[in-house]
Scaffold this motif. Structure first.
Motif, PDB file in Angstrom:
ATOM      1  N   LEU A  70      16.387 -11.951 -27.487  1.00  0.00           N
ATOM      2  CA  LEU A  70      15.179 -11.993 -26.661  1.00  0.00           C
ATOM      3  C   LEU A  70      14.145 -12.959 -27.241  1.00  0.00           C
ATOM      4  O   LEU A  70      13.539 -13.753 -26.510  1.00  0.00           O
ATOM      5  CB  LEU A  70      14.573 -10.591 -26.534  1.00  0.00           C
ATOM      6  N   LYS A  71      13.956 -12.900 -28.562  1.00  0.00           N
ATOM      7  CA  LYS A  71      12.952 -13.763 -29.206  1.00  0.00           C
ATOM      8  C   LYS A  71      13.337 -15.234 -29.129  1.00  0.00           C
ATOM      9  O   LYS A  71      12.473 -16.109 -29.136  1.00  0.00           O
ATOM     10  CB  LYS A  71      12.763 -13.357 -30.668  1.00  0.00           C
ATOM     11  N   GLU A  75      11.743 -18.653 -22.266  1.00  0.00           N
ATOM     12  CA  GLU A  75      11.465 -18.451 -20.846  1.00  0.00           C
ATOM     13  C   GLU A  75      11.118 -16.989 -20.529  1.00  0.00           C
ATOM     14  O   GLU A  75      10.629 -16.684 -19.448  1.00  0.00           O
ATOM     15  CB  GLU A  75      12.635 -18.918 -19.968  1.00  0.00           C
ATOM     16  N   LEU A  76      11.363 -16.088 -21.492  1.00  0.00           N
ATOM     17  CA  LEU A  76      10.983 -14.691 -21.295  1.00  0.00           C
ATOM     18  C   LEU A  76       9.514 -14.528 -21.667  1.00  0.00           C
ATOM     19  O   LEU A  76       9.100 -14.887 -22.766  1.00  0.00           O
ATOM     20  CB  LEU A  76      11.830 -13.765 -22.178  1.00  0.00           C
ATOM     21  N   THR A  80       8.011 -11.167 -17.341  1.00  0.00           N
ATOM     22  CA  THR A  80       9.414 -11.128 -16.936  1.00  0.00           C
ATOM     23  C   THR A  80       9.874  -9.674 -16.942  1.00  0.00           C
ATOM     24  O   THR A  80       9.831  -9.010 -17.969  1.00  0.00           O
ATOM     25  CB  THR A  80      10.293 -11.948 -17.909  1.00  0.00           C
ATOM     26  N   ARG A  81      10.311  -9.196 -15.826  1.00  0.00           N
ATOM     27  CA  ARG A  81      10.772  -7.809 -15.714  1.00  0.00           C
ATOM     28  C   ARG A  81      12.243  -7.718 -16.107  1.00  0.00           C
ATOM     29  O   ARG A  81      12.966  -8.704 -16.133  1.00  0.00           O
ATOM     30  CB  ARG A  81      10.557  -7.277 -14.291  1.00  0.00           C
ATOM     31  N   GLU A 109      11.808  -3.334 -22.597  1.00  0.00           N
ATOM     32  CA  GLU A 109      10.433  -3.003 -22.207  1.00  0.00           C
ATOM     33  C   GLU A 109       9.514  -2.982 -23.426  1.00  0.00           C
ATOM     34  O   GLU A 109       8.369  -3.428 -23.352  1.00  0.00           O
ATOM     35  CB  GLU A 109      10.385  -1.672 -21.448  1.00  0.00           C
ATOM     36  N   GLU A 110      10.001  -2.474 -24.555  1.00  0.00           N
ATOM     37  CA  GLU A 110       9.205  -2.497 -25.794  1.00  0.00           C
ATOM     38  C   GLU A 110       8.932  -3.938 -26.214  1.00  0.00           C
ATOM     39  O   GLU A 110       7.824  -4.268 -26.651  1.00  0.00           O
ATOM     40  CB  GLU A 110       9.935  -1.746 -26.908  1.00  0.00           C
ATOM     41  N   TYR A 111       9.954  -4.789 -26.100  1.00  0.00           N
ATOM     42  CA  TYR A 111       9.783  -6.201 -26.445  1.00  0.00           C
ATOM     43  C   TYR A 111       8.759  -6.856 -25.522  1.00  0.00           C
ATOM     44  O   TYR A 111       7.877  -7.591 -25.981  1.00  0.00           O
ATOM     45  CB  TYR A 111      11.127  -6.930 -26.360  1.00  0.00           C
ATOM     46  N   ALA A 112       8.852  -6.582 -24.217  1.00  0.00           N
ATOM     47  CA  ALA A 112       7.913  -7.161 -23.254  1.00  0.00           C
ATOM     48  C   ALA A 112       6.491  -6.681 -23.540  1.00  0.00           C
ATOM     49  O   ALA A 112       5.534  -7.463 -23.448  1.00  0.00           O
ATOM     50  CB  ALA A 112       8.326  -6.803 -21.827  1.00  0.00           C
TER      51      ALA A 112
END
Length: 143
Positions: A70-71, A75-76, A80-81, A109-112
């Motif tokens: 993810l990191k 583009e995230l 971004t859902r 979701e925690e990352y977002a």
């Protein structure tokens, strides 16, 4: 490792272990049946604990790999859902390594949320820098 070499399963029963090891040369190393059974139970508990620790370590590694994935994707963003991220990364091995869909979604979701906090802090810092620059400009022009 002696019981394991005899094909004894750490999850197996004492009777099964005895049948498999009774003819082994080391069987008589402990004098009483009670000592042998206690040693078998201790061995089985140690093997189960080691297997559980290895499973926990593997799960931690998968989670770290997932977060690294993810990191590594600029583009995230915090906007971004999960379904969009899944469409983008759903075929990645590190994405699929977390087989539990609800856990994967929760981690995302925690990352977002952490991204949202980070982006908010960056916006506040940028605004403060712009305000300081404006103040400095106004002070220079006023003098």
């Amino acid at each position: 490792t002696r019981p394991q070499a005899s094909g004894v399963d750490p999850e197996g029963s004492w009777d099964d272990a005895m049948k498999r090891t009774v003819n082994h040369a080391d069987y008589r190393a402990l004098q009483t049946l009670g000592d042998r059974k206690a040693a078998f139970e201790r061995w089985g508990r140690e093997r189960r604990e080691a297997a559980e620790a290895a499973a926990r370590a593997e799960e931690r590694r998968r989670k770290v790999d997932f977060l690294t994935l993810l990191k590594g994707r600029p583009e995230l963003t915090s906007r971004t859902r999960y379904p969009e991220a899944e469409a983008l990364l759903g075929k990645e091995a590190r994405w699929l390594a977390l087989a539990d869909e609800p856990e994967r979604e929760e981690l995302y979701e925690e990352y977002a949320l952490s991204l949202e906090r980070k982006e908010g802090a960056e916006r506040r810092a940028a605004r403060q820098a712009r305000m300081a620059a404006l103040r400095a400009l106004l002070e220079r022009e006023a003098v």
